[in-house]
Design a protein around this motif. Structure first.
Motif, PDB file in Angstrom:
ATOM      1  N   LYS A 286      -8.416  72.519   3.286  1.00 37.69           N
ATOM      2  CA  LYS A 286      -8.264  71.712   4.700  1.00 37.69           C
ATOM      3  C   LYS A 286      -9.471  70.600   4.596  1.00 37.69           C
ATOM      4  CE  LYS A 286      -8.047  74.674   8.197  1.00 37.69           C
ATOM      5  NZ  LYS A 286      -8.426  75.315   9.300  1.00 37.69           N
ATOM      6  N   GLU A 287     -10.599  70.922   4.017  1.00 41.83           N
ATOM      7  CA  GLU A 287     -11.467  69.705   3.936  1.00 41.83           C
ATOM      8  C   GLU A 287     -11.180  68.619   2.999  1.00 41.83           C
ATOM      9  OE1 GLU A 287     -12.120  73.016   3.624  1.00 41.83           O
ATOM     10  OE2 GLU A 287     -12.851  72.839   5.883  1.00 41.83           O
ATOM     11  N   GLN A 288     -10.463  68.791   1.924  1.00 46.34           N
ATOM     12  CA  GLN A 288     -10.036  67.894   1.088  1.00 46.34           C
ATOM     13  C   GLN A 288      -9.040  66.996   1.698  1.00 46.34           C
ATOM     14  OE1 GLN A 288      -8.880  70.546  -2.219  1.00 46.34           O
ATOM     15  NE2 GLN A 288     -10.678  69.549  -3.366  1.00 46.34           N
ATOM     16  N   LEU A 289      -8.070  67.597   2.444  1.00 42.06           N
ATOM     17  CA  LEU A 289      -6.708  67.155   3.268  1.00 42.06           C
ATOM     18  C   LEU A 289      -7.494  66.026   4.076  1.00 42.06           C
ATOM     19  CD1 LEU A 289      -3.664  66.972   3.103  1.00 42.06           C
ATOM     20  CD2 LEU A 289      -3.837  68.953   4.983  1.00 42.06           C
ATOM     21  N   ARG A 290      -8.365  66.467   4.817  1.00 49.26           N
ATOM     22  CA  ARG A 290      -9.001  65.613   5.946  1.00 49.26           C
ATOM     23  C   ARG A 290      -9.731  64.243   5.424  1.00 49.26           C
ATOM     24  NH1 ARG A 290      -9.266  68.268  10.432  1.00 49.26           N
ATOM     25  NH2 ARG A 290      -9.268  70.834  10.505  1.00 49.26           N
ATOM     26  N   GLN A 291      -9.928  64.417   4.347  1.00 51.34           N
ATOM     27  CA  GLN A 291     -10.650  63.307   3.604  1.00 51.34           C
ATOM     28  C   GLN A 291      -9.542  62.090   3.457  1.00 51.34           C
ATOM     29  OE1 GLN A 291     -12.518  63.644  -0.117  1.00 51.34           O
ATOM     30  NE2 GLN A 291     -10.839  64.247  -0.838  1.00 51.34           N
ATOM     31  N   TYR A 292      -8.562  62.408   3.294  1.00 48.91           N
ATOM     32  CA  TYR A 292      -7.312  61.353   2.942  1.00 48.91           C
ATOM     33  C   TYR A 292      -7.280  60.339   4.043  1.00 48.91           C
ATOM     34  CZ  TYR A 292      -6.835  64.106  -1.084  1.00 48.91           C
ATOM     35  OH  TYR A 292      -6.921  64.538  -2.308  1.00 48.91           O
ATOM     36  N   ARG A 293      -7.354  59.020   3.792  1.00 50.04           N
ATOM     37  CA  ARG A 293      -7.116  58.078   4.890  1.00 50.04           C
ATOM     38  C   ARG A 293      -5.501  57.579   4.935  1.00 50.04           C
ATOM     39  NH1 ARG A 293      -9.890  59.953   7.297  1.00 50.04           N
ATOM     40  NH2 ARG A 293     -11.906  60.062   6.715  1.00 50.04           N
ATOM     41  N   LYS A 294      -4.979  57.964   3.789  1.00 50.09           N
ATOM     42  CA  LYS A 294      -3.594  57.268   3.662  1.00 50.09           C
ATOM     43  C   LYS A 294      -2.712  58.106   2.804  1.00 50.09           C
ATOM     44  CE  LYS A 294      -2.262  53.659   0.854  1.00 50.09           C
ATOM     45  NZ  LYS A 294      -2.539  52.428   0.463  1.00 50.09           N
ATOM     46  N   ILE A 295      -1.424  58.243   2.859  1.00 49.36           N
ATOM     47  CA  ILE A 295      -0.728  58.990   1.953  1.00 49.36           C
ATOM     48  C   ILE A 295       0.165  57.789   1.452  1.00 49.36           C
ATOM     49  CG2 ILE A 295       1.391  60.502   1.757  1.00 49.36           C
ATOM     50  CD1 ILE A 295       0.148  62.235   3.807  1.00 49.36           C
ATOM     51  N   ASN A 296       0.404  58.018   0.204  1.00 47.65           N
ATOM     52  CA  ASN A 296       1.149  56.856  -0.854  1.00 47.65           C
ATOM     53  C   ASN A 296       2.340  57.581  -1.330  1.00 47.65           C
ATOM     54  OD1 ASN A 296       1.217  54.551  -2.200  1.00 47.65           O
ATOM     55  ND2 ASN A 296      -0.086  55.634  -3.900  1.00 47.65           N
ATOM     56  N   ILE A 297       3.511  57.148  -0.879  1.00 46.56           N
ATOM     57  CA  ILE A 297       4.596  57.959  -1.737  1.00 46.56           C
ATOM     58  C   ILE A 297       5.300  56.970  -2.565  1.00 46.56           C
ATOM     59  CG2 ILE A 297       7.085  59.157  -1.364  1.00 46.56           C
ATOM     60  CD1 ILE A 297       5.875  59.683   1.638  1.00 46.56           C
ATOM     61  N   LEU A 298       5.586  57.612  -3.776  1.00 51.57           N
ATOM     62  CA  LEU A 298       5.967  56.773  -4.933  1.00 51.57           C
ATOM     63  C   LEU A 298       7.511  57.391  -5.609  1.00 51.57           C
ATOM     64  CD1 LEU A 298       2.807  56.337  -6.970  1.00 51.57           C
ATOM     65  CD2 LEU A 298       3.916  54.644  -5.485  1.00 51.57           C
ATOM     66  N   ALA A 299       8.247  56.576  -5.733  1.00 51.76           N
ATOM     67  CA  ALA A 299       9.679  56.940  -6.214  1.00 51.76           C
ATOM     68  C   ALA A 299      10.614  55.796  -6.291  1.00 51.76           C
ATOM     69  CB  ALA A 299      10.521  58.022  -5.230  1.00 51.76           C
ATOM     70  N   CYS A 300      11.955  56.340  -6.817  1.00 45.08           N
ATOM     71  CA  CYS A 300      13.082  55.285  -7.257  1.00 45.08           C
ATOM     72  C   CYS A 300      14.306  55.575  -6.503  1.00 45.08           C
ATOM     73  CB  CYS A 300      13.365  55.086  -8.817  1.00 45.08           C
ATOM     74  SG  CYS A 300      11.782  54.494  -9.642  1.00 45.08           S
ATOM     75  N   GLY A 301      15.164  54.821  -6.201  1.00 44.43           N
ATOM     76  CA  GLY A 301      16.593  55.004  -5.788  1.00 44.43           C
ATOM     77  C   GLY A 301      16.502  56.043  -4.783  1.00 44.43           C
ATOM     78  N   SER A 302      17.316  57.104  -4.663  1.00 46.75           N
ATOM     79  CA  SER A 302      17.329  57.870  -3.630  1.00 46.75           C
ATOM     80  C   SER A 302      16.147  58.975  -3.193  1.00 46.75           C
ATOM     81  CB  SER A 302      18.802  59.196  -3.895  1.00 46.75           C
ATOM     82  OG  SER A 302      19.931  58.441  -3.913  1.00 46.75           O
TER      83      SER A 302
END
Ligand code: F6R
Length: 608
Positions: A286-302
């Motif tokens: 939970k503590e680690q998750l709380r420290q994220y300021r942004k989520i970055n999603i990487l992928a191609c196509g579908s």
């Protein structure tokens, strides 16, 4: 992208090589070839076009002899599809043969160097330099020679090498392109993917980068480029051989569409225990998750389209800014990513070159990476920090369906799981979302059970020349996938637009009879989407609308409407995508397209 197969044993190799290539044809199908050592020389047969051309040329493997051989099915990168550019490639004096998956980035320099030394090239491929370099450096030890050649190559490769000099050996190498070794009894195999060897064995080794396998009839040695022995864990493939067969369906795509209820069930249900989501794969606290300021999603196509849905879902559920990025753009744009960014990488194959490199770029910048992958043991799965597998089973059709759906399911699992950790949803909401998630397979089945409605609509609309998909919010995210599915298999020009954006230019393309597929499932914006439907209808468009069954009023707006069952807003794409997949399938079928192998495409894009 490109399929490699190899056999060394006591039986005639050609029939098995052709069988293996048939199972790998989804990786490339513009030409194919095999090379066998017949005891005195290397015999090569190659043919432009689908594998059946090679089958005819070799009388289904009967007119080419030898118990050691390599084969290849190609997706052209360097040099057009042709007999001469098809693999295997021979060295100048025909002593060495090579099959290759990947790209040799410095092949022009190497070719110039060898040409200046008097070597004559036959093809326009990058691969031929490998065969020529082997011959150029060969001084009696093939392994030393291959290692020396590898030191000259920049780029990515999975290689299979045989030689006239060493009739009892296949050498296989992997760097950034997948390659497995099949373990048999008095025979061994190489392949780009499991289905190629499954009729022979379930026991495999997965080669890692810079590993070299030396296959003999009764032994497999794996070394690194310093010639140190590498101890490998043997893996037993669990999935059923039928999973990679058409099983009575005309196309893999249709079979895979039909498998979606099961694929979702297999992906979601084992992760729900006593009414709670259990993601043993995720170690984030939970503590680690709380420290994220942004989520970055990487992928191609579908897979990127899943990422766009995920952006809407995560932002709403977690209240964290989300960027969904095309992996091919991300990796070269000096992205603002650090240890306060959580990266989620999505890939069916786990081998897509751009996605893999984008992931590494994010890792280099300190970001923690969770991957959502279908192929167990693939590069992205093993190199990410944490992996959640989609249990879709092997996906063979080039156009993804069940992988897309299971990726979405994992996005919902993660969203609910993280939202609970962050306290951004109530327990009642948590229970409601879980219930809806568990109900998705049955609701998908309900849509599949009425697929003849969609077949009928396809029969009315398959002559369309241009199609526009419109939607707002999560419907827009889904329209990207609907549009890709249609264009990639039916070759009908199609575009996806945020419904509100159309009037900023694109609406000038709407004319009498233009087909507009309007997605109107996102409840808060239905009225707005209806206005956009009316705007295009006024300009002559024929509108096919997709709406939820509790919004029958939408049916009176569009010329045709497909109704889907109701679920919570964020999960609607899981239901709405099914009619879009079926529509694309039936349109392509009515147009007589090669549905499982659309032109110019291949599955598992292992080159940039
Ligand atoms: C389209 C399709 C492709 C893949 C893309 C990424 O139907 O299948 O757009 O989604 O090439 O592939 P993976 O998921 O293997 O990284």
């Amino acid at each position: 992208m490109c399929g490699i197969v190899g056999y060394i044993g006591y039986e005639q190799a050609a029939p098995f090589l052709l069988h293996g290539l048939e199972k790998l044809e989804y990786r490339g199908y513009d030409s194919a070839g095999i090379c066998l050592n017949d005891g005195s020389e290397l015999i090569v047969k190659k043919a432009k076009g689908k594998l059946e051309e090679l089958e005819k040329l070799t009388d289904y493997g009967k007119n080419i002899h030898g118990t050691v051989g390599i084969g290849h099915t190609r997706w052209a990168t360097h040099g057009e599809p042709s007999d001469v550019n098809a693999h295997p490639h021979l060295s100048d004096s025909c002593r060495f043969a090579v099959v290759h998956n990947g790209i040799i980035e410095n092949y022009l320099q190497l070719k110039e160097y060898l040409t200046a030394k008097g070597v004559t090239f036959r093809s326009k491929t990058d691969t031929e330099v490998i065969a020529q370099l082997i011959e150029y450096y060969y001084q009696g030890d093939l392994i030393d020679t291959v290692i020396k050649v590898l030191s000259k190559l920049d780029g990515s490769y999975a290689l299979g090498v045989i030689s006239k000099e060493n009739p009892d050996e296949i050498i296989a190498v992997r760097k950034e392109s997948p390659l497995i070794i099949g373990i048999g009894e008095n025979e061994n195999y190489i392949a780009s993917d499991v289905p190629a060897i499954l009729s022979k064995t379930r026991r495999i080794y997965r080669l890692e980068n810079n590993e070299i396998a030396i296959l003999r009839r009764d032994s497999i040695r794996i070394i690194n480029t310093d010639k140190d022995e590498v101890r490998k864990e043997e893996e037993t493939i669990q999935w059923d051989i039928d999973a990679a067969e058409k099983g009575g369906y005309e196309h893999f795509m249709f079979k895979e569409i039909m498998e979606q209820p099961k694929a979702l069930h297999d992906t979601v249900n084992p992760r729900i225990k006593d009414g709670r989501i259990v993601l043993d794969e995720i170690k984030l606290t939970k503590e680690q998750l709380r420290q994220y300021r942004k989520i970055n999603i990487l992928a191609c196509g579908s897979a990127y389209h899943v990422g766009v849905v995920a952006k809407y879902v995560f932002e709403k559920m977690l209240r964290i800014p989300v960027e969904a990025d095309l992996a091919s753009e991300f990796r070269y744009r000096d992205p603002i990513v650090d240890d306060k960014t959580l990266t989620i990488v999505i890939s069916q194959s786990g081998e897509t070159a751009d996605t893999k490199e984008a992931m590494k770029e994010a890792q280099r910048r300190g970001s923690h990476v969770i991957s959502i992958v279908n192929v167990v043991g693939s590069a992205i799965a093993t190199e990410s920090d944490e992996v959640i597998y989609t249990w879709a089973g092997p996906e063979i059709a080039v156009a993804t369906t069940k992988a897309y759906s299971t990726q979405l399911a994992v996005v919902y699992l993660l969203a609910i799981y993280f939202a609970e950790m962050l306290g951004t949803i109530t327990d009642a909401e948590y229970q409601y979302y879980l219930k809806e998630l568990e109900a998705l397979p049955d609701k998908i089945q309900e849509i599949l059970d009425h697929e003849e409605n969609i077949q009928y609509l396809a029969s009315q609309l398959f002559h369309s020349r241009d199609v526009f998909f419109i939607g707002r919010n999560i419907d827009y995210a889904l329209s990207l996938e609907g549009s890709l599915k249609l264009k990639e298999i039916s070759y009908i020009h199609s575009e996806a637009y945020a419904a509100g954006e159309l009037k900023h230019g694109t609406i000038s393309l709407i004319e009498e009879g233009t087909l507009v597929i309007a997605l109107a499932t996102h409840e808060p914006l239905i009225a707005k989407t209806i206005s956009n439907i009316e705007e295009v209808q006024t300009r002559g468009a024929y509108v096919l609308c997709l709406a939820c069954e509790n919004h029958q009023e939408v049916g009176s707006v569009a010329q045709s409407t497909i109704f889907i069952p109701q679920t919570c807003d964020m999960m609607l794409p899981s239901l709405a995508v099914i009619p879009l997949q079926l529509f694309a399938y039936y349109v392509a079928s009515l147009k007589g397209c090669d549905i499982d192998k659309p032109r110019n495409l291949a599955k598992s894009v292992t080159v940039e």
